[in-house]
Design a protein around this motif. Structure first.
Motif, PDB file in Angstrom:
ATOM      1  N   ALA A  67     -14.170   8.688   0.932  1.00  0.00           N
ATOM      2  CA  ALA A  67     -13.022   7.688   1.215  1.00  0.00           C
ATOM      3  C   ALA A  67     -12.289   8.542   1.367  1.00  0.00           C
ATOM      4  CB  ALA A  67     -13.663   6.720   0.780  1.00  0.00           C
ATOM      5  N   ILE A  68     -11.138   8.062   2.590  1.00  0.00           N
ATOM      6  CA  ILE A  68      -9.704   8.712   2.209  1.00  0.00           C
ATOM      7  C   ILE A  68      -8.626   7.583   2.525  1.00  0.00           C
ATOM      8  CG2 ILE A  68      -8.410  10.246   3.580  1.00  0.00           C
ATOM      9  CD1 ILE A  68     -11.182  11.028   5.214  1.00  0.00           C
ATOM     10  N   GLY A  69      -7.789   7.837   1.538  1.00  0.00           N
ATOM     11  CA  GLY A  69      -6.025   6.929   2.200  1.00  0.00           C
ATOM     12  C   GLY A  69      -5.981   7.693   3.314  1.00  0.00           C
ATOM     13  N   LEU A  70      -5.732   7.099   3.785  1.00  0.00           N
ATOM     14  CA  LEU A  70      -5.017   7.953   5.020  1.00  0.00           C
ATOM     15  C   LEU A  70      -2.915   7.371   4.801  1.00  0.00           C
ATOM     16  CD1 LEU A  70      -7.274   6.239   7.736  1.00  0.00           C
ATOM     17  CD2 LEU A  70      -7.614   8.978   7.225  1.00  0.00           C
ATOM     18  N   ALA A  71      -3.072   8.216   5.311  1.00  0.00           N
ATOM     19  CA  ALA A  71      -1.533   7.867   6.014  1.00  0.00           C
ATOM     20  C   ALA A  71      -0.923   7.237   6.292  1.00  0.00           C
ATOM     21  CB  ALA A  71      -0.788   9.204   7.064  1.00  0.00           C
ATOM     22  N   TYR A  75      -3.918   5.881   9.943  1.00  0.00           N
ATOM     23  CA  TYR A  75      -4.596   4.402   9.890  1.00  0.00           C
ATOM     24  C   TYR A  75      -4.063   3.530  11.226  1.00  0.00           C
ATOM     25  CZ  TYR A  75      -6.983   0.535   8.409  1.00  0.00           C
ATOM     26  OH  TYR A  75      -8.367  -0.301   8.825  1.00  0.00           O
ATOM     27  N   ARG A  76      -3.304   3.268  11.261  1.00  0.00           N
ATOM     28  CA  ARG A  76      -2.715   2.834  12.878  1.00  0.00           C
ATOM     29  C   ARG A  76      -3.362   2.964  14.009  1.00  0.00           C
ATOM     30  NH1 ARG A  76       2.049   1.771  11.046  1.00  0.00           N
ATOM     31  NH2 ARG A  76       3.272   4.050  11.500  1.00  0.00           N
ATOM     32  N   ASN A  77      -3.061   4.226  14.021  1.00  0.00           N
ATOM     33  CA  ASN A  77      -3.031   5.369  15.245  1.00  0.00           C
ATOM     34  C   ASN A  77      -4.487   5.446  15.684  1.00  0.00           C
ATOM     35  OD1 ASN A  77      -0.996   6.249  15.799  1.00  0.00           O
ATOM     36  ND2 ASN A  77      -1.072   8.566  15.342  1.00  0.00           N
ATOM     37  N   LEU A  78      -5.633   5.695  14.834  1.00  0.00           N
ATOM     38  CA  LEU A  78      -7.089   5.463  14.611  1.00  0.00           C
ATOM     39  C   LEU A  78      -7.540   3.970  14.723  1.00  0.00           C
ATOM     40  CD1 LEU A  78      -8.069   7.212  12.077  1.00  0.00           C
ATOM     41  CD2 LEU A  78      -8.681   8.046  14.076  1.00  0.00           C
ATOM     42  N   PHE A  79      -7.750   3.066  14.037  1.00  0.00           N
ATOM     43  CA  PHE A  79      -7.954   2.011  13.957  1.00  0.00           C
ATOM     44  C   PHE A  79      -6.672   0.289  13.980  1.00  0.00           C
ATOM     45  CE2 PHE A  79     -10.135   4.625  10.162  1.00  0.00           C
ATOM     46  CZ  PHE A  79     -10.862   4.623  11.053  1.00  0.00           C
ATOM     47  N   GLY A  80      -5.539   0.850  13.960  1.00  0.00           N
ATOM     48  CA  GLY A  80      -4.392  -0.590  14.919  1.00  0.00           C
ATOM     49  C   GLY A  80      -3.824  -0.727  13.434  1.00  0.00           C
ATOM     50  N   GLU A  81      -3.493  -1.761  13.159  1.00  0.00           N
ATOM     51  CA  GLU A  81      -3.330  -2.507  12.003  1.00  0.00           C
ATOM     52  C   GLU A  81      -3.972  -2.830  10.714  1.00  0.00           C
ATOM     53  OE1 GLU A  81       0.534  -3.007  11.567  1.00  0.00           O
ATOM     54  OE2 GLU A  81       0.149  -2.141  13.697  1.00  0.00           O
ATOM     55  N   LYS A  82      -3.902  -2.578  10.134  1.00  0.00           N
ATOM     56  CA  LYS A  82      -4.754  -3.019   8.449  1.00  0.00           C
ATOM     57  C   LYS A  82      -4.821  -4.363   8.071  1.00  0.00           C
ATOM     58  CE  LYS A  82      -1.115  -0.751   5.836  1.00  0.00           C
ATOM     59  NZ  LYS A  82      -0.864  -0.043   4.901  1.00  0.00           N
ATOM     60  N   GLY A 114      -5.081   0.645   3.615  1.00  0.00           N
ATOM     61  CA  GLY A 114      -4.922   1.750   4.752  1.00  0.00           C
ATOM     62  C   GLY A 114      -6.033   3.032   4.614  1.00  0.00           C
ATOM     63  N   TRP A 115      -7.609   2.523   4.049  1.00  0.00           N
ATOM     64  CA  TRP A 115      -8.260   3.384   3.346  1.00  0.00           C
ATOM     65  C   TRP A 115      -9.008   3.928   4.498  1.00  0.00           C
ATOM     66  CZ3 TRP A 115      -9.750   7.014  -0.697  1.00  0.00           C
ATOM     67  CH2 TRP A 115      -8.567   6.861  -2.008  1.00  0.00           C
TER      68      TRP A 115
END
Length: 156
Positions: A67-71, A75-82, A114-115
């Protein structure tokens, strides 16, 4: 890849990172010289389910989660809004199969923070995540610097 190899590669690549076993997982903290009581964690490896975290079925033989706490921008670029925070014992609603191996996806419990997670990453998948780890490490350095300043003020 084995969990210990992931820990070895991360600690070798990112200065100031200290692994610490706690809560049944290995947490990787940015805490150069051990100056703060804990430091700032940005990455964990876990190989079993917890009371409030069963969505990834980590109790399967040989299955573990990186598991990674993304910047925030990653996070937004990969998955959109949290997603919204789930109820205790629940999972975020992202439409992902959190048991799927080798796929980077939002963390089933902590995506709202954001993980992200990947179960049993291959060497190739891990290599592809280096830029995400770099971003997570940079964010941990920033948080650490802020925490250190507060800690030093409080200890005067």
């Amino acid at each position: 890849m084995a969990p210990d190899e992931i820990v070895r590669q991360i600690t070798a690549r990112f200065p100031g990172v200290i692994p610490k076993a706690s809560w049944g997982e290995v947490s990787l903290f940015y805490n150069p010289g051990g100056v703060l009581p804990n430091g700032v964690y940005f990455c964990t490896i876990k190989d079993h389910d917890g009371d409030n975290d069963k969505a990834s079925a980590l109790n399967r033989d040989g299955v573990f989660r990186l598991a990674i706490g993304l910047a925030p921008e990653d996070y937004r670029n990969l998955f959109g809004e949290k997603p919204a925070r789930p109820a205790k014992g629940g999972t975020v609603n992202t439409g992902h199969d959190f048991t799927e191996l080798g796929v980077l996806m939002p963390h089933p419990v902590y995506a709202w923070m954001g993980w992200a997670q990947i179960l049993c990453p291959t060497e190739e998948a891990f290599a592809g995540m280096i830029s995400l780890l770099e971003g997570a490490h940079r964010a941990a350095v920033v948080k650490f610097t802020s925490s250190l300043q507060k800690y030093l003020k409080a200890s005067r």
